[in-house]
Design a protein around this motif. Structure first.
Motif, PDB file in Angstrom:
ATOM      1  N   LEU A 207       6.747  61.806 157.272  1.00 45.62           N
ATOM      2  CA  LEU A 207       6.333  62.455 156.007  1.00 45.62           C
ATOM      3  C   LEU A 207       5.482  63.644 156.309  1.00 45.62           C
ATOM      4  CD1 LEU A 207       5.237  59.033 154.013  1.00 45.62           C
ATOM      5  CD2 LEU A 207       6.940  60.908 153.347  1.00 45.62           C
ATOM      6  N   LEU A 274      -0.312  61.628 148.888  1.00 47.52           N
ATOM      7  CA  LEU A 274       0.992  61.929 147.986  1.00 47.52           C
ATOM      8  C   LEU A 274       0.489  62.514 146.910  1.00 47.52           C
ATOM      9  CD1 LEU A 274       2.571  58.389 148.622  1.00 47.52           C
ATOM     10  CD2 LEU A 274       3.119  60.673 149.314  1.00 47.52           C
ATOM     11  N   ILE A 279       4.913  64.783 146.211  1.00 47.36           N
ATOM     12  CA  ILE A 279       5.992  63.965 145.782  1.00 47.36           C
ATOM     13  C   ILE A 279       7.318  64.678 145.334  1.00 47.36           C
ATOM     14  CG2 ILE A 279       6.643  62.400 143.919  1.00 47.36           C
ATOM     15  CD1 ILE A 279       3.907  60.899 144.634  1.00 47.36           C
ATOM     16  N   ASP A 280       7.196  65.778 144.469  1.00 45.92           N
ATOM     17  CA  ASP A 280       8.244  66.481 143.925  1.00 45.92           C
ATOM     18  C   ASP A 280       8.882  67.293 145.142  1.00 45.92           C
ATOM     19  OD1 ASP A 280       7.190  65.883 141.314  1.00 45.92           O
ATOM     20  OD2 ASP A 280       6.401  68.160 141.065  1.00 45.92           O
ATOM     21  N   LEU A 282       9.320  65.920 148.230  1.00 45.68           N
ATOM     22  CA  LEU A 282      10.187  65.019 148.621  1.00 45.68           C
ATOM     23  C   LEU A 282      11.425  64.528 147.835  1.00 45.68           C
ATOM     24  CD1 LEU A 282       7.268  62.428 150.192  1.00 45.68           C
ATOM     25  CD2 LEU A 282       9.125  63.453 151.433  1.00 45.68           C
ATOM     26  N   VAL A 283      11.027  64.394 146.499  1.00 45.59           N
ATOM     27  CA  VAL A 283      12.052  63.980 145.693  1.00 45.59           C
ATOM     28  C   VAL A 283      13.316  64.995 145.760  1.00 45.59           C
ATOM     29  CG1 VAL A 283      12.643  63.664 143.306  1.00 45.59           C
ATOM     30  CG2 VAL A 283      10.816  62.606 144.275  1.00 45.59           C
TER      31      VAL A 283
ATOM     32  N   PHE B 238      14.722  58.221 155.393  1.00 47.56           N
ATOM     33  CA  PHE B 238      14.529  58.968 154.036  1.00 47.56           C
ATOM     34  C   PHE B 238      15.754  58.360 153.029  1.00 47.56           C
ATOM     35  CE2 PHE B 238      11.654  61.900 156.132  1.00 47.56           C
ATOM     36  CZ  PHE B 238      10.775  61.585 155.250  1.00 47.56           C
ATOM     37  N   ARG B 242      15.665  55.960 149.523  1.00 42.05           N
ATOM     38  CA  ARG B 242      15.937  56.467 148.498  1.00 42.05           C
ATOM     39  C   ARG B 242      16.752  55.235 147.749  1.00 42.05           C
ATOM     40  NH1 ARG B 242      17.512  61.345 146.169  1.00 42.05           N
ATOM     41  NH2 ARG B 242      19.026  60.983 144.710  1.00 42.05           N
ATOM     42  N   MET B 250      14.033  58.014 144.991  1.00 38.48           N
ATOM     43  CA  MET B 250      13.033  58.360 146.101  1.00 38.48           C
ATOM     44  C   MET B 250      11.544  58.183 145.361  1.00 38.48           C
ATOM     45  SD  MET B 250      11.675  58.892 148.961  1.00 38.48           S
ATOM     46  CE  MET B 250      12.887  59.541 150.013  1.00 38.48           C
ATOM     47  N   ARG B 251      11.736  58.658 143.969  1.00 38.40           N
ATOM     48  CA  ARG B 251      10.371  58.820 143.246  1.00 38.40           C
ATOM     49  C   ARG B 251       9.998  57.195 143.118  1.00 38.40           C
ATOM     50  NH1 ARG B 251       8.035  62.898 140.919  1.00 38.40           N
ATOM     51  NH2 ARG B 251       9.825  64.049 140.800  1.00 38.40           N
ATOM     52  N   LEU B 254       8.378  55.847 146.242  1.00 39.26           N
ATOM     53  CA  LEU B 254       7.101  56.530 146.680  1.00 39.26           C
ATOM     54  C   LEU B 254       6.134  55.763 145.989  1.00 39.26           C
ATOM     55  CD1 LEU B 254       7.975  60.065 147.169  1.00 39.26           C
ATOM     56  CD2 LEU B 254       7.188  58.461 148.848  1.00 39.26           C
ATOM     57  N   LEU B 261       1.121  53.041 152.525  1.00 37.15           N
ATOM     58  CA  LEU B 261       0.627  53.912 153.602  1.00 37.15           C
ATOM     59  C   LEU B 261      -0.628  54.225 153.859  1.00 37.15           C
ATOM     60  CD1 LEU B 261       2.963  56.971 153.035  1.00 37.15           C
ATOM     61  CD2 LEU B 261       3.104  55.815 154.913  1.00 37.15           C
TER      62      LEU B 261
END
Lengths: 503, 503
Positions: A207, A274, A279-280, A282-283, B238, B242, B250-251, B254, B261
């Motif tokens: 991450l 996060l 988050i956006d 990562l997505v 990752f 997902r 993924m969202r 998370l 975490l």
């Protein structure tokens, strides 16, 4: 120690609380192992998702093993926890990872299930001591932490709380082994157990690398799957490093690479926040990596890969492959329902009834020829089990091998055809069986069956270690004789004894 | 993008500096890919160790691919760096991980090798900018960081320093692709690159768990290899997460697991000190885990597992399996195929040569019977292609279907056996083909072949749309007649025309 050499336990029924990816995965693994399942999940689309998971697992199991699976257990969706756990032999809880929610539901479970049923939580990191505190008979509670997809990944971490009774832990381990899993005891209770501590450490670093713009999620996944991930499938990090040390092993490796541990290679002291923006990001990267493939497509790909890996490791007798082999030997044990002790009747045995899967088609659009032999083999395996050639017998290195087969194709089969295979014993001696199988397709509307293909086969009894033929054991020969007597009056099949000729 | 679709480059010769586990692994991969290698290492037993590595790699490659390998490159041990790198097209440095040592040797290399030869360092974490500082023509220096065993693991991380010229990076990527590797560009220069950051994070956490007495090295390895390690072999962390997020991806993952975490699951802020006592403990546990198996034995086991995994992933077209497939297509390119237009000769056709994959074994530990029919089908498909029943012909709805098959099993087949199938035409008419196939296993040492199974088959020519038999097209019949003429003088196979009987 091979998993099969340790005690197994097959409960008749299991109650599941929570039917998401994990609960549904448990349902699939249990049902396909012939265990009745009751499941409760308040989400409105839970039943559909569980059915989809089960369908995926069924597809995976069809490729995973050539051993005969038991008749599927039943799957009942329940409106309440009470209904799901009342009277079952084992309970597995898989609700979201919130301590208060789990504690509350575990109290409800503890009030409504049998006093001698182990209650396992799928939690990936909460301590069993905290989970069991308010339960009735808390000694029943343990952690059984599985990994996704539950129906294919063998690992399950077992962890006892302060008040857990060892007998319940042992019973749970026995169940997990019976359904093809590898229970790993976590001897000291810690947050996150063992696996998730390792996974979290890796994921946290990953991450940061995305957060700092060093690499994308796709590049980081590639850094694993083309490299160390291949080794991690059968050796963990320590055995790998022992080998990397060369002939001098672990001590040399530590001398050579230990100092690098002190280099500032990893972000140690912080956790990336996060934020919505992160988050956006990562997505978005995850979407790009998926390249339009749905999660369902990715799941199919994942399962196909896992099946290949498990089979590859099976041939090397290593790790998860050894677990698979143990489970398969267990499948050869007699299973209730196929009635291997039944008295033979003067009719061919009906040992296989199934649907033709789409993956069995070839470029001509019909079932590829080797799959006919798969169906006949399934019938032969059923016959052998009927004769008592089961787990124990096979474990002593005794089996029947096919030596000759004559196939006739009279019609084509297509995806989703429903077929059955009937089996007639034509002859036998102390070493050999001479059988005739017929595949028929059930016609729609039950308008009789159509014969699609026939197989005449000779099997010979072998001592596998000696690599030579040998008479079958007396109890098997007695079953053979009794079947032969029952089949003596049947008409000789028209296609038996054919030889191939163009004239 | 498949590796093969990107540019490759095959240098005639490569100079290696450093002949330990990594340098020796490079030597093996290069030599087996037909590239001449010169290598320098001052250690007195270096030549022996490199030869042993090469022998192990040779064994692994024999199972890895059925594609024809090029003639091996030469391997020359050199007394000096100058001799190893003078006049070669590419240099790979793999000396111990000490900045000053590497800098010094890289200067020597830069003085003695050609101006246009890329110079790659195998460093697992040092920055190329630091490595190239004092070199002559520093633009030639790049990092090409491989993973052990170099001859089987496809990943190689590519990283440029501030003064590296892109053309040298491209050339190196082309070489790595040509020898079956997957170059991953690390776009921003950081200590430890990508893979080792992730590996170190995991290993550091694992060391703490041993240090604190929570788990042994063997338990921690099991926590990986029975679980997440299986997934990491084809998907990184990752893509796995997902999927774990279910349909919401993924969202959702998370949202569900991101909060964990922040839990104190990992030891973030410290590095365990490698005291003598801790090293002794690690070494003792590692010894126990190895259970008396030498590093050489473990290497053979590791290589066998890697070969199985790579082949399993190849069949799914994923990750390292796709890299393998690309490399194999490359191997096929310059080699004469089965020449479907060739004039028939008076000998059975040899249409299939392959290795038996691990997934084909059954619970008896040998190849399951339907896979024999898969091999025979492959030979039949080869015969049909030879006769001109190819894409266009099939697209017009014309094909041959098998109507009858007689199989005889004379021996067993096991994973990684190398087999070939020969095919003889016994008879034909305008609609039918009567053929006899023989599967033979190649014996080690080339000591003749062993007949394992035979199949006599009749195929009938069909019009698929009309669902009826029909004569083949004239051009196919002409090929059939010419093959029949060539095979007319062959002896009639002993097992042809058999009927099944116990007497």
């Amino acid at each position: 120690v091979a998993d099969l050499d340790q005690p197994t336990w097959r409960p008749a029924s299991v109650g599941l609380v929570g039917g998401g990816v994990i609960g549904g995965g448990w349902a699939a693994r249990l049902v396909l192992n012939g265990i009745d399942v009751r499941i409760h999940d308040p989400a409105p689309d839970s039943a559909r998702r569980v059915e989809e998971l089960l369908a995926g697992a069924r597809r995976a199991f069809a490729s995973l093993t050539a051993s005969p699976l038991p008749p599927e257990g039943s799957l009942r969706f329940c409106d309440s926890i009470e209904e799901a756990v009342g009277g079952v032999d084992f309970v597995q809880e898989s609700v979201p990872e919130r301590l208060e929610l789990k504690r509350e539901l575990l109290v409800t479970i503890s009030l409504h299930t049998c006093d001698d049923a182990p209650i396992a939580s799928s939690t990936s990191g909460l301590r069993p001591t905290d989970l069991q505190a308010a339960m009735r008979l808390p000694e029943r509670l343990l952690v059984g932490h599985p990994f996704n997809p539950v129906y294919l990944i063998p690992l399950v971490e077992l962890c006892a709380g302060e008040r857990t009774a060892p007998a319940f832990l042992d019973r749970a381990a026995g169940l997990y082994r019976a359904i093809g899993m590898h229970p790993l005891r976590v001897r000291r209770e810690i947050d996150g157990f063992l696996a998730d501590r390792l996974l979290e450490a890796l994921w946290r670093e990953a991450l940061w690398l995305v957060h700092d713009g060093i690499a994308t999620v796709s590049e980081l996944d590639d850094a694993i799957r083309y490299g160390a991930g291949l080794r991690w499938a059968f050796m963990g990090t320590f055995l790998t490093y022992r080998i990397a040390g060369g002939e001098l092993g672990m001590r040399h490796f530590l001398a050579q690479f230990g100092p690098a541990l002190a280099l500032p290679w990893t972000k140690l002291s912080e956790v990336p926040e996060l934020t919505d923006e992160f988050i956006d990001e990562l997505v978005a990267q995850s979407d790009e990596q998926a390249a339009g493939r749905s999660v369902a497509e990715l799941e199919r790909l994942r399962d196909a890969c896992l099946v290949s890996l498990l089979q590859g490791l099976r041939s090397n007798g290593v790790g998860a492959g050894a677990t698979l082999a143990s489970w398969e030997r267990g499948l050869m044990a007699p299973v209730a329902g196929t009635a291997p002790d039944a008295e033979p009747v003067p009719a061919p045995l009906q040992l296989v009834v199934r649907e033709i899967p789409p993956g069995w088609m070839d470029y001509n659009g019909h079932m590829t020829e080797s799959r006919y032999l798969d169906l006949f083999s399934e019938a032969t395996d059923g016959l052998l089990r009927w004769l008592g050639v089961t787990g124990d017998y096979l474990a002593r290195g005794r089996s029947y091998f096919t030596v000759e087969t004559h196939l006739s194709h009279l019609a084509q089969l297509f995806a989703q055809d429903r077929v059955k295979v009937s089996t007639q014993l034509l002859g036998h001696d102390r070493k050999r069986l001479h059988v005739f199988h017929v595949i028929s397709r059930s016609r729609e509307g039950g308008d009789g069956d159509q014969v699609v293909a026939t197989a005449e086969q000779v099997m010979i009894h072998v001592d596998i270690a000696a690599r030579s033929s040998t008479p079958a054991d007396p109890q098997v020969l007695a079953r053979v004789a009794s079947l032969a007597q029952a089949h003596a009056a049947l008409p000789h099949p028209e296609r038996a004894g054919r030889r191939i000729s163009l004239s």
